[in-house]
Write a protein that holds these residues in place. Sequence first.
Motif, mmCIF file in Angstrom:
data_model
loop_
_atom_site.group_PDB
_atom_site.id
_atom_site.type_symbol
_atom_site.label_atom_id
_atom_site.label_comp_id
_atom_site.label_asym_id
_atom_site.label_seq_id
_atom_site.Cartn_x
_atom_site.Cartn_y
_atom_site.Cartn_z
ATOM 1 N N GLU A 229 -24.069 15.316 3.674
ATOM 2 C CA GLU A 229 -22.646 15.458 3.348
ATOM 3 C C GLU A 229 -22.087 14.158 2.785
ATOM 4 O OE1 GLU A 229 -18.414 16.809 5.424
ATOM 5 O OE2 GLU A 229 -20.297 17.102 6.508
ATOM 6 N N SER A 230 -22.503 13.029 3.357
ATOM 7 C CA SER A 230 -22.079 11.729 2.825
ATOM 8 C C SER A 230 -22.559 11.555 1.389
ATOM 9 C CB SER A 230 -22.631 10.592 3.690
ATOM 10 O OG SER A 230 -22.016 10.556 4.951
ATOM 11 N N PHE A 231 -23.794 11.985 1.123
ATOM 12 C CA PHE A 231 -24.337 11.872 -0.231
ATOM 13 C C PHE A 231 -23.515 12.699 -1.219
ATOM 14 C CE2 PHE A 231 -27.038 13.745 -3.552
ATOM 15 C CZ PHE A 231 -27.413 12.591 -4.228
ATOM 16 N N GLU A 232 -23.201 13.934 -0.841
ATOM 17 C CA GLU A 232 -22.429 14.801 -1.735
ATOM 18 C C GLU A 232 -21.044 14.215 -2.010
ATOM 19 O OE1 GLU A 232 -23.621 17.231 -3.342
ATOM 20 O OE2 GLU A 232 -25.543 17.425 -2.309
ATOM 21 N N LEU A 233 -20.432 13.630 -0.978
ATOM 22 C CA LEU A 233 -19.112 13.030 -1.165
ATOM 23 C C LEU A 233 -19.182 11.834 -2.100
ATOM 24 C CD1 LEU A 233 -17.792 13.236 2.515
ATOM 25 C CD2 LEU A 233 -16.795 14.385 0.530
ATOM 26 N N PHE A 234 -20.229 11.008 -1.948
ATOM 27 C CA PHE A 234 -20.328 9.839 -2.829
ATOM 28 C C PHE A 234 -20.738 10.245 -4.237
ATOM 29 C CE2 PHE A 234 -22.135 5.943 -4.606
ATOM 30 C CZ PHE A 234 -21.044 5.100 -4.419
ATOM 31 N N LYS A 235 -21.522 11.299 -4.357
ATOM 32 C CA LYS A 235 -21.869 11.805 -5.691
ATOM 33 C C LYS A 235 -20.607 12.233 -6.443
ATOM 34 C CE LYS A 235 -24.842 15.090 -8.149
ATOM 35 N NZ LYS A 235 -23.789 15.550 -9.062
ATOM 36 N N ALA A 236 -19.651 12.808 -5.726
ATOM 37 C CA ALA A 236 -18.383 13.184 -6.360
ATOM 38 C C ALA A 236 -17.662 11.939 -6.879
ATOM 39 C CB ALA A 236 -17.496 13.925 -5.363
ATOM 40 N N VAL A 237 -17.784 10.827 -6.137
ATOM 41 C CA VAL A 237 -17.181 9.558 -6.589
ATOM 42 C C VAL A 237 -17.837 9.110 -7.893
ATOM 43 C CG1 VAL A 237 -16.826 7.114 -6.052
ATOM 44 C CG2 VAL A 237 -16.620 8.820 -4.235
ATOM 45 N N THR A 238 -19.172 9.061 -7.901
ATOM 46 C CA THR A 238 -19.866 8.562 -9.093
ATOM 47 C C THR A 238 -19.663 9.483 -10.295
ATOM 48 O OG1 THR A 238 -21.934 9.648 -8.419
ATOM 49 C CG2 THR A 238 -21.613 7.376 -7.718
ATOM 50 N N ASP A 239 -19.624 10.786 -10.067
ATOM 51 C CA ASP A 239 -19.375 11.716 -11.173
ATOM 52 C C ASP A 239 -18.004 11.448 -11.803
ATOM 53 O OD1 ASP A 239 -21.808 12.902 -10.746
ATOM 54 O OD2 ASP A 239 -21.009 14.686 -9.736
#
Length: 231
Positions: free
Chosen positions: A176-186
């Motif tokens: 879940e942390s990865f998905e949240l940070f991926k949204a940041v980078t996107d």
Amino acid sequence: MQEVETQSLSEQIAKHIGEQIIRGELVEGERIQELRIASELDVSRGSVREALLLLERTQLIEIFPRRGAIVSEMSALQVRALFDMSCLLLGQIVFRMSETWRPHEAERVQLLLEQLATETRQGNTEKFYDLIFQGLAEQHEMVANPYLMRYYNEILPSLRRSYFLTLNISKRELQESFELFKAVTDAVLARKSHQATLFMEDFCRHLRNLVLESLTRMKQIELAWARRSRR
């Protein structure tokens, strides 16, 4: 450890003590023994004192007259305050990155995401968060705001100390942390600066909640052991 240029040596000593606090080898309320550190590292007591003054800026220790340096408490209130400030600083960092990145910097962001995906699959929580927070600390050129980066770097050790408590979280929570940070980078790569800031806030809130849950469990265990020892 050899005495080299004083400031450089003080930073090395501060980092050494800081790592002990981050990893729980020195616990809250514990007094920093200057003589022990000086003997252990083969440095002067004056160098240790300079290091402690540097370390005080990170909020890992507090220095009191006649009592010396004490490892700072980690309470729920302090964790919330830490993440309130971290959220503000990180929001501004990703905002600036969204507006200033160049092609070679975008490639670094993509590489970071690939590394994070690997650490997520392997369940390496500490490495996962270190890649994010220490990686963001290195973006001086993209952020182009020395004041912002200086303040962020000063609270980074306390931030590391907090997420060190989360090493036993589940892979689901790490995912879940990865998905949240991926949204940041996107959002950063799409140059959507306001979205990047909002997603970073979501990421920080998620991590804050994980830290608070871990802190509560740790305090409960300490209380249980204290009660057992009094029987």
